[in-house]
Motif scaffolding. Structure first.
Motif, PDB file in Angstrom:
ATOM      1  N   ALA A   1     -13.959   1.366  12.657  1.00 15.60           N
ATOM      2  CA  ALA A   1     -14.536   2.036  13.821  1.00 15.60           C
ATOM      3  C   ALA A   1     -13.578   3.059  14.414  1.00 15.60           C
ATOM      4  O   ALA A   1     -14.006   4.018  15.063  1.00 15.60           O
ATOM      5  CB  ALA A   1     -14.914   1.009  14.881  1.00 15.60           C
ATOM      6  N   ALA A   2     -12.275   2.887  14.176  1.00 13.82           N
ATOM      7  CA  ALA A   2     -11.281   3.822  14.700  1.00 13.82           C
ATOM      8  C   ALA A   2     -11.085   5.037  13.801  1.00 13.82           C
ATOM      9  O   ALA A   2     -10.350   5.963  14.172  1.00 13.82           O
ATOM     10  CB  ALA A   2      -9.944   3.099  14.884  1.00 13.82           C
TER      11      ALA A   2
ATOM     12  N   PRO B   1     -12.888   8.211  12.210  1.00 17.24           N
ATOM     13  CA  PRO B   1     -14.133   8.988  12.292  1.00 17.24           C
ATOM     14  C   PRO B   1     -14.876   9.108  10.965  1.00 17.24           C
ATOM     15  O   PRO B   1     -16.113   9.059  10.933  1.00 17.24           O
ATOM     16  CB  PRO B   1     -13.651  10.356  12.791  1.00 17.24           C
ATOM     17  CG  PRO B   1     -12.395  10.051  13.550  1.00 17.24           C
ATOM     18  CD  PRO B   1     -11.751   8.917  12.821  1.00 17.24           C
ATOM     19  N   ARG B   2     -14.139   9.235   9.841  1.00 15.23           N
ATOM     20  CA  ARG B   2     -14.808   9.409   8.552  1.00 15.23           C
ATOM     21  C   ARG B   2     -15.451   8.125   8.041  1.00 15.23           C
ATOM     22  O   ARG B   2     -16.273   8.150   7.129  1.00 15.23           O
ATOM     23  CB  ARG B   2     -13.817   9.939   7.512  1.00 15.23           C
ATOM     24  CG  ARG B   2     -13.705  11.449   7.496  1.00 15.23           C
ATOM     25  CD  ARG B   2     -12.859  11.900   6.329  1.00 15.23           C
ATOM     26  NE  ARG B   2     -11.455  11.999   6.664  1.00 15.23           N
ATOM     27  CZ  ARG B   2     -10.456  11.865   5.792  1.00 15.23           C
ATOM     28  NH1 ARG B   2     -10.715  11.603   4.530  1.00 15.23           N
ATOM     29  NH2 ARG B   2      -9.208  11.988   6.173  1.00 15.23           N
ATOM     30  N   LEU B   3     -15.025   6.981   8.601  1.00 18.72           N
ATOM     31  CA  LEU B   3     -15.542   5.699   8.136  1.00 18.72           C
ATOM     32  C   LEU B   3     -16.465   5.031   9.147  1.00 18.72           C
ATOM     33  O   LEU B   3     -17.081   4.011   8.830  1.00 18.72           O
ATOM     34  CB  LEU B   3     -14.369   4.757   7.810  1.00 18.72           C
ATOM     35  CG  LEU B   3     -13.500   5.185   6.621  1.00 18.72           C
ATOM     36  CD1 LEU B   3     -12.278   4.286   6.491  1.00 18.72           C
ATOM     37  CD2 LEU B   3     -14.293   5.170   5.333  1.00 18.72           C
ATOM     38  N   TYR B   4     -16.560   5.590  10.334  1.00 15.04           N
ATOM     39  CA  TYR B   4     -17.391   4.965  11.368  1.00 15.04           C
ATOM     40  C   TYR B   4     -18.841   4.824  10.885  1.00 15.04           C
ATOM     41  O   TYR B   4     -19.488   3.801  11.125  1.00 15.04           O
ATOM     42  CB  TYR B   4     -17.327   5.796  12.650  1.00 15.04           C
ATOM     43  CG  TYR B   4     -18.098   5.186  13.787  1.00 15.04           C
ATOM     44  CD1 TYR B   4     -17.544   4.176  14.570  1.00 15.04           C
ATOM     45  CD2 TYR B   4     -19.401   5.602  14.065  1.00 15.04           C
ATOM     46  CE1 TYR B   4     -18.258   3.604  15.611  1.00 15.04           C
ATOM     47  CE2 TYR B   4     -20.130   5.030  15.104  1.00 15.04           C
ATOM     48  CZ  TYR B   4     -19.545   4.030  15.872  1.00 15.04           C
ATOM     49  OH  TYR B   4     -20.259   3.462  16.891  1.00 15.04           O
TER      50      TYR B   4
ATOM     51  N   LEU C   1      -2.157  -7.514   8.414  1.00 16.85           N
ATOM     52  CA  LEU C   1      -2.071  -6.092   8.741  1.00 16.85           C
ATOM     53  C   LEU C   1      -3.468  -5.478   8.781  1.00 16.85           C
ATOM     54  O   LEU C   1      -4.211  -5.565   7.808  1.00 16.85           O
ATOM     55  CB  LEU C   1      -1.234  -5.357   7.695  1.00 16.85           C
ATOM     56  CG  LEU C   1       0.258  -5.665   7.614  1.00 16.85           C
ATOM     57  CD1 LEU C   1       0.910  -4.793   6.550  1.00 16.85           C
ATOM     58  CD2 LEU C   1       0.944  -5.450   8.946  1.00 16.85           C
ATOM     59  N   PRO C   2      -3.828  -4.810   9.871  1.00 17.68           N
ATOM     60  CA  PRO C   2      -5.151  -4.179   9.913  1.00 17.68           C
ATOM     61  C   PRO C   2      -5.290  -3.020   8.945  1.00 17.68           C
ATOM     62  O   PRO C   2      -6.402  -2.659   8.553  1.00 17.68           O
ATOM     63  CB  PRO C   2      -5.266  -3.698  11.369  1.00 17.68           C
ATOM     64  CG  PRO C   2      -3.865  -3.617  11.869  1.00 17.68           C
ATOM     65  CD  PRO C   2      -3.096  -4.671  11.133  1.00 17.68           C
ATOM     66  N   GLN C   3      -4.153  -2.437   8.505  1.00 23.08           N
ATOM     67  CA  GLN C   3      -4.195  -1.275   7.596  1.00 23.08           C
ATOM     68  C   GLN C   3      -4.370  -1.673   6.144  1.00 23.08           C
ATOM     69  O   GLN C   3      -4.496  -0.810   5.275  1.00 23.08           O
ATOM     70  CB  GLN C   3      -2.917  -0.449   7.734  1.00 23.08           C
ATOM     71  CG  GLN C   3      -2.580  -0.017   9.152  1.00 23.08           C
ATOM     72  CD  GLN C   3      -1.648  -1.004   9.846  1.00 23.08           C
ATOM     73  OE1 GLN C   3      -1.580  -2.189   9.495  1.00 23.08           O
ATOM     74  NE2 GLN C   3      -0.915  -0.514  10.833  1.00 23.08           N
ATOM     75  N   VAL C   4      -4.359  -2.962   5.843  1.00 27.83           N
ATOM     76  CA  VAL C   4      -4.505  -3.462   4.470  1.00 27.83           C
ATOM     77  C   VAL C   4      -5.712  -4.391   4.450  1.00 27.83           C
ATOM     78  O   VAL C   4      -5.686  -5.459   5.082  1.00 27.83           O
ATOM     79  CB  VAL C   4      -3.231  -4.199   4.003  1.00 27.83           C
ATOM     80  CG1 VAL C   4      -3.418  -4.752   2.591  1.00 27.83           C
ATOM     81  CG2 VAL C   4      -2.018  -3.281   4.067  1.00 27.83           C
ATOM     82  N   GLN C   5      -6.775  -4.001   3.750  1.00 28.40           N
ATOM     83  CA  GLN C   5      -8.016  -4.759   3.796  1.00 28.40           C
ATOM     84  C   GLN C   5      -8.656  -4.808   2.404  1.00 28.40           C
ATOM     85  O   GLN C   5      -8.556  -3.857   1.632  1.00 28.40           O
ATOM     86  CB  GLN C   5      -9.011  -4.106   4.763  1.00 28.40           C
ATOM     87  CG  GLN C   5      -8.544  -4.009   6.196  1.00 28.40           C
ATOM     88  CD  GLN C   5      -8.595  -5.339   6.930  1.00 28.40           C
ATOM     89  OE1 GLN C   5      -9.231  -6.293   6.477  1.00 28.40           O
ATOM     90  NE2 GLN C   5      -7.937  -5.411   8.080  1.00 28.40           N
TER      91      GLN C   5
END
Length: 320
Positions: free
Chosen positions: A12-13, A15-18, A169-173
């Motif tokens: 959600a943070a 823009p290209r993936l929202y 880590l939120p940056q690794v999913q």
């Protein structure tokens, strides 16, 4: 679906993936109702020690925590759970005092690929067929703003959840989805596909899917098995290749280059060609199955047991 709340917040943070969120939420709800979501392995990460490990290194290796971060009881508990998630194929990992010596030295592949890439700093990165997510940690370590992986196999997702439990880590999913479940929108700066193309019945369609996920001028990193030959050479194994059932087409580098060009990619270049050795892919104490050595002709290791050329992997880069 609590597992995915952090992911939703991260997307959600961006823009290209929202715009991904509605379609992704629907795909994950479908997954949650599937037999895969009830796989026994996905219950195991819930039984891990309740503690956190700080990142010690993601640039030279994947190291979470320091020696002594886990007491003897926690370490025994950790190893007991993680061994129930065997086989561990991609790695290696170091968790505090515990080393997971995986089948593949995935760090070797990363070291061969990384010098050729457009810098990953602040890029949105997608890894298609990420396995348990080893390269996602390294992509973030190389500066990726978001390293998102997809892989539909429940065991690999369970392994990732176990590691992410200690270092969320939120940056690794990682998502337990295949590419067919993704919204095909041009959201990513770099798309990786390593060790997937030969598992696809329709490789050109797969290349088109990868292309549709890349922004204009984004970079594709494609690693796959290849065979010797000219631009007309494609090997389709009769039944198995190196004892693997689900191998469909192995092109030559020249044929693969033509596939990429016909799909609409530009600036296609071969950056690495490497014959896989039994030092890079081998049996370890974390693998309860056969490995490369058993897939090669014992009288001639230049051939597989089926008589095909032994595994050779090419890495090609291309621009959308």
């Amino acid at each position: 679906m609590q597992w995915f709340q952090q992911l939703y917040q991260t997307l959600a943070a961006e823009p290209r993936l929202y715009d991904w969120l509605p379609a992704l939420a629907l795909a994950l709800k479908t997954w949650a109702d599937s037999p895969e979501a009830r796989h026994r392995s996905l219950q195991l990460p819930q039984h891990l020690p309740d503690c956190r490990l700080a990142v010690a290194d993601l640039q030279q290796a994947v190291v979470l925590g320091q020696p002594g971060d886990l007491d003897a009881s926690q370490r025994r508990h950790l190893e007991l759970v993680l061994r129930q998630l065997m086989p561990w194929r991609k790695g290696p990992y170091q968790l505090a005092d515990l080393s997971i010596d995986t089948e593949w030295r995935s760090d070797w592949k990363w070291e061969r690929v990384l010098p050729h890439l457009q810098p990953l700093k602040d890029r949105l990165v997608l890894d298609v067929g990420a396995g348990n997510g080893y390269h996602l940690w390294r992509m973030h370590g190389a500066g990726g703003r978001l390293a998102l992986g997809i892989d539909p196999y429940p065991l690999f997702f369970a392994q990732f959840r176990a590691l992410h439990h200690f270092c969320p880590l939120p940056q690794v999913q990682l998502l337990p989805l295949g590419i067919d479940e993704l919204p095909l929108q041009p959201a990513f700066d770099t798309v990786f596909s390593m060790g997937v193309l030969y598992h696809r019945r329709d490789p050109l369609h797969f290349l088109q899917q990868l292309k549709s996920l890349l922004r204009k001028d984004g970079e594709l990193v494609l690693e796959t098995l290849v065979v010797p030959g000219d631009d007309q050479t494609v090997l389709m194994p009769a039944e198995r290749y190196a004892r693997m059932r689900n191998v469909w087409m192995l092109p030559s580098v020249a044929a693969l280059t033509r596939w990429l060009a016909r799909t609409g990619f530009a600036d296609i270049r071969l950056v690495d060609l490497n014959t896989t050795t039994t030092a890079e892919q081998r049996r370890t104490g974390w693998l309860n199955s056969e490995s490369l050595a058993e897939a090669l002709d014992p009288a001639n290791p230049a051939l597989t047991v089926e008589g095909y050329p032994a595994p050779c992997r090419a890495v090609l880069l291309a621009r959308n």
